[in-house]
Design a protein around this motif. Structure first.
Motif, mmCIF file in Angstrom:
data_model
loop_
_atom_site.group_PDB
_atom_site.id
_atom_site.type_symbol
_atom_site.label_atom_id
_atom_site.label_comp_id
_atom_site.label_asym_id
_atom_site.label_seq_id
_atom_site.Cartn_x
_atom_site.Cartn_y
_atom_site.Cartn_z
ATOM 1 N N LEU A 1 0.853 -1.182 0.000
ATOM 2 C CA LEU A 1 0.000 0.000 0.000
ATOM 3 C C LEU A 1 0.889 1.231 0.000
ATOM 4 O O LEU A 1 1.740 1.392 0.884
ATOM 5 C CB LEU A 1 -0.900 0.021 1.243
ATOM 6 N N THR B 1 0.262 5.176 0.128
ATOM 7 C CA THR B 1 -0.768 6.194 0.272
ATOM 8 C C THR B 1 -0.404 7.431 -0.545
ATOM 9 O O THR B 1 0.764 7.725 -0.765
ATOM 10 C CB THR B 1 -0.954 6.590 1.753
ATOM 11 N N ASN C 1 -3.679 4.784 -4.111
ATOM 12 C CA ASN C 1 -4.641 5.570 -3.345
ATOM 13 C C ASN C 1 -4.664 7.037 -3.770
ATOM 14 O O ASN C 1 -3.627 7.651 -3.984
ATOM 15 C CB ASN C 1 -4.311 5.490 -1.847
ATOM 16 N N PHE D 1 -7.874 2.482 -4.629
ATOM 17 C CA PHE D 1 -8.726 2.769 -3.476
ATOM 18 C C PHE D 1 -8.905 4.270 -3.386
ATOM 19 O O PHE D 1 -7.935 5.023 -3.261
ATOM 20 C CB PHE D 1 -8.142 2.257 -2.165
ATOM 21 N N GLY E 1 -10.177 7.374 -1.313
ATOM 22 C CA GLY E 1 -10.525 7.743 0.057
ATOM 23 C C GLY E 1 -9.582 8.784 0.600
ATOM 24 O O GLY E 1 -8.418 8.858 0.193
ATOM 25 N N LEU F 1 -7.407 9.653 3.337
ATOM 26 C CA LEU F 1 -6.737 8.999 4.457
ATOM 27 C C LEU F 1 -6.264 9.983 5.509
ATOM 28 O O LEU F 1 -5.661 9.582 6.510
ATOM 29 C CB LEU F 1 -5.561 8.164 3.939
ATOM 30 N N CYS G 1 -9.268 6.036 6.705
ATOM 31 C CA CYS G 1 -8.341 4.953 7.044
ATOM 32 C C CYS G 1 -9.097 3.673 7.382
ATOM 33 O O CYS G 1 -8.704 2.578 6.962
ATOM 34 C CB CYS G 1 -7.453 5.370 8.214
ATOM 35 N N LEU H 1 -10.347 1.964 4.264
ATOM 36 C CA LEU H 1 -9.264 1.296 3.544
ATOM 37 C C LEU H 1 -8.917 -0.042 4.194
ATOM 38 O O LEU H 1 -8.780 -1.060 3.510
ATOM 39 C CB LEU H 1 -8.038 2.204 3.507
ATOM 40 N N HIS I 1 -9.057 -3.656 2.499
ATOM 41 C CA HIS I 1 -7.777 -4.350 2.285
ATOM 42 C C HIS I 1 -7.142 -4.626 3.649
ATOM 43 O O HIS I 1 -6.268 -3.877 4.108
ATOM 44 C CB HIS I 1 -6.850 -3.490 1.427
#
Length: 262
Positions: A11, A13, A37, A61, A63, A65, A71, A74, A78
């Motif tokens: 991941l 971000t 992301n 994804f 969103g 964060l 968060c 997410l 995942h």
């Protein structure tokens, strides 16, 4: 040295542009499955499309964060990650006496708490599996606090504290935690910040960025801005099997801006 991330779930971000996108692209090239992301469907779709064939191993994804809710969503989507790169961040020059409380809070939530929340969510699974990597993208501004971005420097210093402390908390678990400290880097955000100077001087973006480094970061040894790929290379190393003995470190990709031999 041949770095591979086959079957690793990663991941990154804030990875639709800049250092985040370059890092995600590097992981994909090395065989990882990567979550891209961003805050809008448009930006995520555009980033995956830009990856071409490599994007087939990427998952998007959408969103924010910088919020607890983003968060949590997410993590729900995942739940298991092997490598977490806390890259999400905001920056921008503003005089200390003009910064409202809301901006201090925004910088703290986006730059610091996003990484805190996600590390707290994903580290236990890494510990259970006996392997994991967490990387915080900090900045040389964590050490050289810029007078025109004190709130940014504050947030980047906080990241170093979290990174070092979490590495100690996870001692002996097989989960390594490090911070990467880029110096001036020619990302889309920096390019946007310099666009007026490019238009005014007629010089290339690279030259304007180099002039900025010389003028504003006089201790630079590199004497130019780094590329996003050069920073991503350090992130990939810190996330690799080969970096097994590197944890609790602040890894500089600052072009020598921080004037210290340690």
């Amino acid at each position: 040295m041949h770095i591979q991330f086959t079957n690793r779930r990663v991941l990154v971000t804030g990875s639709t542009a800049g250092i985040g996108f370059a890092t995600a692209k590097g992981f994909l090239a090395a065989g990882a499955q990567v979550i891209i992301n961003g805050r809008s469907q448009q930006s995520v779709d555009a980033a995956i499309a830009k990856l071409g064939d490599a994007g087939r191993a990427a998952t998007g994804f959408v969103g924010d964060l910088g919020t607890a809710e983003g968060c949590a969503a997410l993590v729900a989507a995942h739940p298991d990650i092997d490598i977490l790169v806390n890259n999400l961040g905001v920056f921008g020059p503003q005089d200390f006496f003009d910064i409202p409380d809301s901006e201090w809070e925004r910088f703290f939530q986006v730059n610091v708490m996003s990484g805190v929340r996600l590390s707290k969510a994903y580290a236990p699974g890494m510990v259970e599996r006996g392997w994991g990597r967490i990387v915080f993208i900090s900045s040389e501004s964590a050490v050289n606090i810029p007078s025109d971005m004190i709130h940014y420097g504050f947030s980047k210093t906080a990241q170093l504290a979290v990174s070092r402390g979490l590495a100690k908390r996870l001692a002996g678990t097989g989960v390594n935690v490090n911070a990467v400290l880029p110096g001036p880097t020619l990302s889309e955000g920096v390019a946007d910040m310099l666009k007026e100077d490019v238009a005014r001087t007629g010089s290339s973006l690279e030259q304007v960025a180099a002039d900025f480094v010389v003028a504003q970061r006089g201790s630079s040894i590199l004497r130019r801005a780094a590329s996003v790929e050069e920073v991503a290379n350090m992130v990939l190393y810190a996330s690799s099997e080969q970096a097994a003995a590197t944890t609790g470190a602040a890894l500089r990709v600052d072009g020598g801006v921080i004037d210290t031999i340690v």
